[in-house]
Design an enzyme around this catalytic site. Structure first.
Site, PDB file in Angstrom:
ATOM      1  CD  GLU A 177      -2.824   1.428   2.305  1.00 31.04           C
ATOM      2  OE1 GLU A 177      -2.978   0.365   3.644  1.00 31.04           O
ATOM      3  OE2 GLU A 177      -3.504   2.233   2.443  1.00 31.04           O
ATOM      4  CE  LYS A 219      -5.824  -0.385   1.780  1.00 32.17           C
ATOM      5  NZ  LYS A 219      -6.579  -1.028   2.905  1.00 32.17           N
TER       6      LYS A 219
HETATM    7  P1  13P Z   1      -9.303   3.749   4.309  1.00 34.55           P
HETATM    8  O1  13P Z   1     -10.233   3.298   3.246  1.00 34.55           O
HETATM    9  O2  13P Z   1      -9.823   4.214   5.186  1.00 34.55           O
HETATM   10  O3  13P Z   1      -8.207   4.572   3.263  1.00 34.55           O
HETATM   11  O4  13P Z   1      -8.151   3.015   4.678  1.00 34.55           O
HETATM   12  C1  13P Z   1      -7.916   2.118   4.442  1.00 34.55           C
HETATM   13  C2  13P Z   1      -6.574   1.065   4.850  1.00 34.55           C
HETATM   14  O5  13P Z   1      -6.613   0.689   4.997  1.00 34.55           O
HETATM   15  C3  13P Z   1      -5.786   2.460   5.121  1.00 34.55           C
HETATM   16  O6  13P Z   1      -4.406   2.087   5.440  1.00 34.55           O
END
Ligand code: 13P
Length: 340
Positions: A177, A219
């Protein structure tokens, strides 16, 4: 080798137009959200809230996996049933957040680096033993007048790749991510440029660290104008810019792209994901899916307010949001779903 397990887990996370529900808020973040609604900031309140989420009837029909926090993965329902058993009974794959948060990056004002590599191999082995089959690590990339710097992007990409390699060694699918934040007044074009740069760095480092791309989930953020940018593009323009950026940077071997919601309203997050699938589903090599926290949880949290009497209504709202996003994966989400 755990290669086949990784491939199977990644495929299962993306199957049947389902998506991932992130419920891995750290205690401080969870407490902050509770405080805004006047909910007590206690371990018991956090446990009760997470029990509400995972016992939502039918959740496993639209949610393939949930991302837990270290406190949550060890908790039980009121009646003593471990959360991990509740999830496996519902056919939901447990995942675990393993980074320890983003700190100031030395020498780079306004930039952050995510920590958590020390001791990670042992922690991953423990989580695998407990039943987790995927993990999450979030890098935070802010857009400012200067930032992000090349060195900041490289440092975060390197940490993500070290994490991903350790996950795969342990049999856990790494959710990778790199989040480009939507805070600021930057344009959509700037977000596109920074997102591409971030993703290019991430895949260079993943390859350097010998990460098997078939066994990861990416992600990323959607490509959006900054929250304070006067020009706010349409749902379709956002979908086009996001997929354009991904096509330029993400190898076809990656099985799935599961977006974070990042502070978008739940409705906009669904509409934008839907538009991507309507316009590009048949032309892209990866699944375009979701791994939302706030865009699935927030309306339910606001209904719950910490009160037992509101649990059923909160669960219904949570399920509605999960179903809207499953429909968006199919390209079948409509605004009418919000009122029905
Ligand atoms: P949000 O969808 O609230 O941005 O959170 C996703 C997430 O896992 C952030 O690390």
């Amino acid at each position: 080798m755990k290669g086949q397990l990784l491939i199977d887990t990644a495929q299962a996370l993306m199957a049947d137009h389902k998506g991932i529900l992130a419920m891995d808020e750290s205690n401080p973040t969870c407490n902050k959200r509770f405080a805004k609604l006047g909910i007590p900031q206690t371990e018991e309140a956090r446990r009760a809230y997470r029990e509400l989420i995972i016992t939502t009837p039918g959740l496993g029909e639209s949610i393939s996996g949930v991302i837990l926090y270290d406190e949550t993965i060890r908790q039980q329902k009121d009646d003593g049933t471990p959360f991990l058993k509740v999830l496996s009974d519902a056919g939901i794959i447990p995942g675990i957040k393993v980074d320890t948060g983003a700190k100031e990056l030395a020498g780079h004002p306004g930039e952050k680096i995510t920590e958590g590599l020390d001791g990670l191999r042992d922690r991953l082995a423990d989580y695998f033993q407990m039943g987790a089959r995927f993990a999450k690590w979030r890098a935070v990339i802010a857009i400012g007048d200067g930032p992000p710097s090349r060195s900041g992007l490289e440092a975060n990409a390197h940490a993500l790749a070290r994490y991903a390699a350790l996950c795969q060694e342990a049999g856990l699918v790494p959710v990778v991510e790199p989040e480009v934040l939507m805070d600021g007044d930057h344009t959509l074009e700037r977000c596109l440029k920074v997102t591409e740069e971030a993703l290019r760095n991430v895949f260079i480092q993943l390859n350097c660290q010998r990460v098997m791309l078939e066994g990861i989930i990416l992600k990323p953020n959607m490509v959006l104008p900054g929250l304070n940018c006067p020009q706010q593009e349409s749902v379709e323009e956002v979908a086009d810019a996001t997929v354009q950026g991904l096509l330029r940077t993400v190898p076809a071997a990656v099985p799935g792209i599961a977006f974070l919601s990042g502070g978008q309203s739940p409705e906009l997050a669904s509409a934008r994901l839907n538009a991507m699938n309507v316009r590009f589903k048949s032309r892209v090599p990866w699944a375009l899916a979701f791994s939302f926290a706030r865009a699935i949880q927030q309306p339910a949290l606001e209904i719950w307010q910490g009160k037992e009497a509101n649990v059923a209504a909160a669960q219904k709202t949570l399920l509605d949001r999960a179903r809207c996003n499953q429909a968006a994966r199919r390209g079948e989400y409509t605004a009418a779903m919000e009122t029905s």
